[in-house]
Design a protein around this motif. Structure first.
Motif, PDB file in Angstrom:
ATOM      1  N   LEU A 280       0.760  -0.958  -0.210  1.00 14.36           N
ATOM      2  CA  LEU A 280      -0.004   0.156  -0.288  1.00 14.36           C
ATOM      3  C   LEU A 280       0.764   1.511   0.086  1.00 14.36           C
ATOM      4  O   LEU A 280       0.796   2.362  -0.557  1.00 14.36           O
ATOM      5  N   LEU A 281       1.831   1.133   0.652  1.00 12.42           N
ATOM      6  CA  LEU A 281       2.592   2.365   0.681  1.00 12.42           C
ATOM      7  C   LEU A 281       3.561   2.603  -0.889  1.00 12.42           C
ATOM      8  O   LEU A 281       3.431   3.701  -1.238  1.00 12.42           O
ATOM      9  N   ASN A 282       4.086   1.108  -1.178  1.00 12.38           N
ATOM     10  CA  ASN A 282       4.208   1.481  -3.060  1.00 12.38           C
ATOM     11  C   ASN A 282       3.139   1.875  -4.198  1.00 12.38           C
ATOM     12  O   ASN A 282       3.647   2.453  -5.211  1.00 12.38           O
ATOM     13  N   ARG A 283       2.184   2.200  -3.685  1.00  9.89           N
ATOM     14  CA  ARG A 283       0.499   2.194  -4.329  1.00  9.89           C
ATOM     15  C   ARG A 283       0.394   3.078  -3.912  1.00  9.89           C
ATOM     16  O   ARG A 283       0.191   3.919  -5.518  1.00  9.89           O
ATOM     17  N   LYS A 284       0.123   4.025  -3.233  1.00  8.77           N
ATOM     18  CA  LYS A 284      -0.113   5.584  -3.220  1.00  8.77           C
ATOM     19  C   LYS A 284       0.697   6.006  -3.932  1.00  8.77           C
ATOM     20  O   LYS A 284       0.767   6.544  -4.408  1.00  8.77           O
ATOM     21  N   MET A 285       2.727   6.082  -3.811  1.00  6.77           N
ATOM     22  CA  MET A 285       3.419   6.673  -4.664  1.00  6.77           C
ATOM     23  C   MET A 285       3.215   6.287  -6.244  1.00  6.77           C
ATOM     24  O   MET A 285       2.860   7.087  -6.527  1.00  6.77           O
ATOM     25  N   ILE A 286       3.339   5.517  -6.292  1.00  3.55           N
ATOM     26  CA  ILE A 286       2.382   5.010  -8.226  1.00  3.55           C
ATOM     27  C   ILE A 286       0.896   5.880  -8.010  1.00  3.55           C
ATOM     28  O   ILE A 286       1.015   6.580  -9.315  1.00  3.55           O
ATOM     29  N   LYS A 287      -0.379   6.066  -7.379  1.00  2.00           N
ATOM     30  CA  LYS A 287      -0.500   6.618  -7.561  1.00  2.00           C
ATOM     31  C   LYS A 287      -0.690   8.328  -7.619  1.00  2.00           C
ATOM     32  O   LYS A 287      -1.503   9.158  -8.493  1.00  2.00           O
ATOM     33  N   ASP A 288      -0.059   8.711  -7.463  1.00  3.11           N
ATOM     34  CA  ASP A 288       0.368  10.186  -6.999  1.00  3.11           C
ATOM     35  C   ASP A 288       1.144  10.322  -8.615  1.00  3.11           C
ATOM     36  O   ASP A 288       0.401  11.475  -8.508  1.00  3.11           O
ATOM     37  N   ILE A 289       2.034   9.452  -9.241  1.00  6.73           N
ATOM     38  CA  ILE A 289       2.792   9.626  -9.579  1.00  6.73           C
ATOM     39  C   ILE A 289       1.860   9.128 -10.901  1.00  6.73           C
ATOM     40  O   ILE A 289       2.193  10.865 -11.807  1.00  6.73           O
ATOM     41  N   GLN A 290       1.428   9.121 -11.114  1.00  8.37           N
ATOM     42  CA  GLN A 290       0.199   9.111 -12.218  1.00  8.37           C
ATOM     43  C   GLN A 290      -0.996  10.644 -12.273  1.00  8.37           C
ATOM     44  O   GLN A 290      -1.257  10.317 -13.640  1.00  8.37           O
ATOM     45  N   SER A 291      -1.143  10.606 -11.541  1.00  8.69           N
ATOM     46  CA  SER A 291      -2.309  11.606 -10.778  1.00  8.69           C
ATOM     47  C   SER A 291      -1.329  13.104 -11.582  1.00  8.69           C
ATOM     48  O   SER A 291      -1.883  13.742 -12.097  1.00  8.69           O
ATOM     49  N   PHE A 292      -0.044  13.099 -11.621  1.00  6.78           N
ATOM     50  CA  PHE A 292       1.029  14.380 -11.255  1.00  6.78           C
ATOM     51  C   PHE A 292       1.271  14.377 -12.461  1.00  6.78           C
ATOM     52  O   PHE A 292       1.432  15.746 -13.577  1.00  6.78           O
ATOM     53  N   TYR A 293       1.590  13.153 -13.135  1.00  8.74           N
ATOM     54  CA  TYR A 293       2.044  12.798 -13.899  1.00  8.74           C
ATOM     55  C   TYR A 293       2.125  12.317 -15.609  1.00  8.74           C
ATOM     56  O   TYR A 293       2.099  12.252 -16.461  1.00  8.74           O
ATOM     57  N   GLY A 294       0.977  11.516 -15.533  1.00  8.49           N
ATOM     58  CA  GLY A 294       0.235  11.042 -15.890  1.00  8.49           C
ATOM     59  C   GLY A 294       0.756   9.544 -16.289  1.00  8.49           C
ATOM     60  O   GLY A 294       0.835   9.042 -15.405  1.00  8.49           O
ATOM     61  N   LEU A 308       9.847  10.665 -12.167  1.00  3.77           N
ATOM     62  CA  LEU A 308      10.849  11.392 -11.305  1.00  3.77           C
ATOM     63  C   LEU A 308      12.743  11.108 -11.943  1.00  3.77           C
ATOM     64  O   LEU A 308      12.876  12.274 -10.991  1.00  3.77           O
ATOM     65  N   LEU A 309      12.496  11.134 -13.181  1.00  2.00           N
ATOM     66  CA  LEU A 309      14.221  11.598 -13.365  1.00  2.00           C
ATOM     67  C   LEU A 309      14.294  12.068 -14.072  1.00  2.00           C
ATOM     68  O   LEU A 309      14.710  12.373 -15.549  1.00  2.00           O
ATOM     69  N   SER A 310      13.024  12.594 -14.861  1.00  6.00           N
ATOM     70  CA  SER A 310      12.957  13.600 -16.206  1.00  6.00           C
ATOM     71  C   SER A 310      12.046  14.958 -15.971  1.00  6.00           C
ATOM     72  O   SER A 310      11.513  15.360 -15.075  1.00  6.00           O
ATOM     73  N   TYR A 311      12.044  15.499 -17.232  1.00  8.18           N
ATOM     74  CA  TYR A 311      11.561  17.101 -16.531  1.00  8.18           C
ATOM     75  C   TYR A 311      10.080  17.897 -17.677  1.00  8.18           C
ATOM     76  O   TYR A 311      10.662  17.523 -18.652  1.00  8.18           O
ATOM     77  N   SER A 312       9.010  18.200 -17.777  1.00  7.96           N
ATOM     78  CA  SER A 312       8.544  18.657 -18.582  1.00  7.96           C
ATOM     79  C   SER A 312       7.865  20.428 -17.686  1.00  7.96           C
ATOM     80  O   SER A 312       7.736  20.211 -16.647  1.00  7.96           O
ATOM     81  N   PRO A 313       8.137  21.229 -18.890  1.00 12.15           N
ATOM     82  CA  PRO A 313       7.090  21.990 -18.729  1.00 12.15           C
ATOM     83  C   PRO A 313       5.512  21.884 -17.818  1.00 12.15           C
ATOM     84  O   PRO A 313       4.934  22.486 -17.320  1.00 12.15           O
ATOM     85  N   ASP A 314       4.593  21.206 -18.365  1.00 16.65           N
ATOM     86  CA  ASP A 314       3.873  20.313 -17.504  1.00 16.65           C
ATOM     87  C   ASP A 314       4.038  20.078 -16.014  1.00 16.65           C
ATOM     88  O   ASP A 314       2.747  19.619 -15.384  1.00 16.65           O
TER      89      ASP A 314
END
Length: 328
Positions: A280-294, A308-314
């Motif tokens: 559940l700790l890992n899935r929280k991270m995965i869920k937020d990454i998808q929410s923030f970055y697609g 988390l290792l790349s940059y986009s203006p969005d």
């Protein structure tokens, strides 16, 4: 899955005898019907011990990291979900793809012997997979159980039957997608709690941690040469917890360490002797990454880069990040 073991042994024998590979990484029969273990086979004489059934839940990708320090090529049998982990390790240069011959094997979902025990089934001697049911021979007679009721937690939110990389496949066409729940449903329930309720939930769960490091040792992407928790100068290397919060610290640091790299293979929870829901700790991270970055799935390809290792203006802005902290 029992029906494809013969083909797996034939393939392993063929490649060993031809000198195509120097070793085979698979599962070895255990002392009990429900405990096959990861093992290397170096000769055709050993292949009679090669096993594959519903209890081969272990992800073999992790073992390729250590093997990579040796010379030679290895044949590895991987379930569809395991190939995500190998892709991630290849992308991080922890495994040399040229030194691995991948045989994707079909999977109908892996089984959890504890779920059988929770149903009062004890004294297990042999388990037969008969279609949709399990026939369990015990010291107290024959028992039956619907197969879907004994699935590992990670298999209930299966990512599908597609192998993300392979050199050959055995039984893949017979795999079935057995996902029957939203993998983020439990995370969503935790997010509905107040900060105090979430803190109490994790304190209760993590307080049972015995620092056996099974989660770390099984995790494919937890592959540092020297873990910070083994570093005598880190202040957190002791087995005994220095404070009541230290067991939390271990798991929180580990979750952040694998963020953006975790393929959600579920090994951390599967091997935990205390049944802590670490996934559940890992899935929280995965869920937020998808929410923030697609949409993003670690290990989907060996060529992709974590958001988390790349940059986009969005990329997410600080004000949005501050709002997110309120549901951590």
């Amino acid at each position: 899955m029992q029906r494809i073991i013969g083909k797996m042994r034939e393939k392993a024998k063929e490649l060993l005898e031809a000198g195509t590979v120097d070793a085979v990484l698979g599962w070895k029969k255990g002392d009990f019907a429900y405990d096959p273990t990861p093992a290397f086979f170096y000769s055709t004489d050993e292949l009679d011990m090669l096993a594959y059934d519903g209890f081969c839940g272990s992800n073999l990708s992790k073992y390729l990291v250590e093997y990579g320090k040796e010379k030679g090529k290895v044949l590895v049998f991987l379930k569809p979900c395991d190939t995500y982990s190998l892709n991630q390790l290849v992308s991080e240069h922890r495994v040399d793809r040229e030194n691995v011959y991948v045989v994707g094997v079909g999977c109908d979902g892996m089984l959890d012997v504890q779920k059988l025990r929770d149903k009062g089934i004890a004294g297990i001697e042999e388990i037969e997979e008969a279609g949709e049911d399990l026939r369990i021979h015990t010291l107290y007679g024959l028992k039956t159980c619907p197969r879907d009721e004994a699935l590992l937690k990670k298999c209930q939110s299966c990512k599908g039957k597609e192998h993300k990389l392979f050199d050959d496949r055995i039984g893949a066409e017979e795999s079935r997608d057995i996902a029957n729940e939203d993998r983020f449903a439990e995370v969503a329930e935790l997010e509905k709690m107040s900060p105090e309720e979430r803190f109490a939930f994790w304190r209760a769960a993590l307080s049972s941690c015995i620092r056996c490091n099974a989660c770390r040792e099984a995790c494919p992407v937890c592959s540092c040469h020297t873990c910070i928790f083994d570093n005598a100068r880190s202040g957190v290397d002791a087995k005994a917890n220095a404070s009541e919060f230290e067991e939390n610290l271990f798991h929180i640091i580990r979750a952040f360490h694998v963020a953006g790299r975790c393929s959600d293979c579920g090994e951390c929870s599967r091997v935990c002797p205390q049944a802590i829901p670490l996934h559940l700790l890992n899935r929280k991270m995965i869920k937020d990454i998808q929410s923030f970055y697609g949409a993003f799935q670690a290990g989907d390809s060996a060529d992709q880069c974590s958001p988390l290792l790349s940059y986009s203006p969005d990329d997410i802005e600080p004000d949005a990040f501050d709002r997110w902290k309120g549901v951590m």
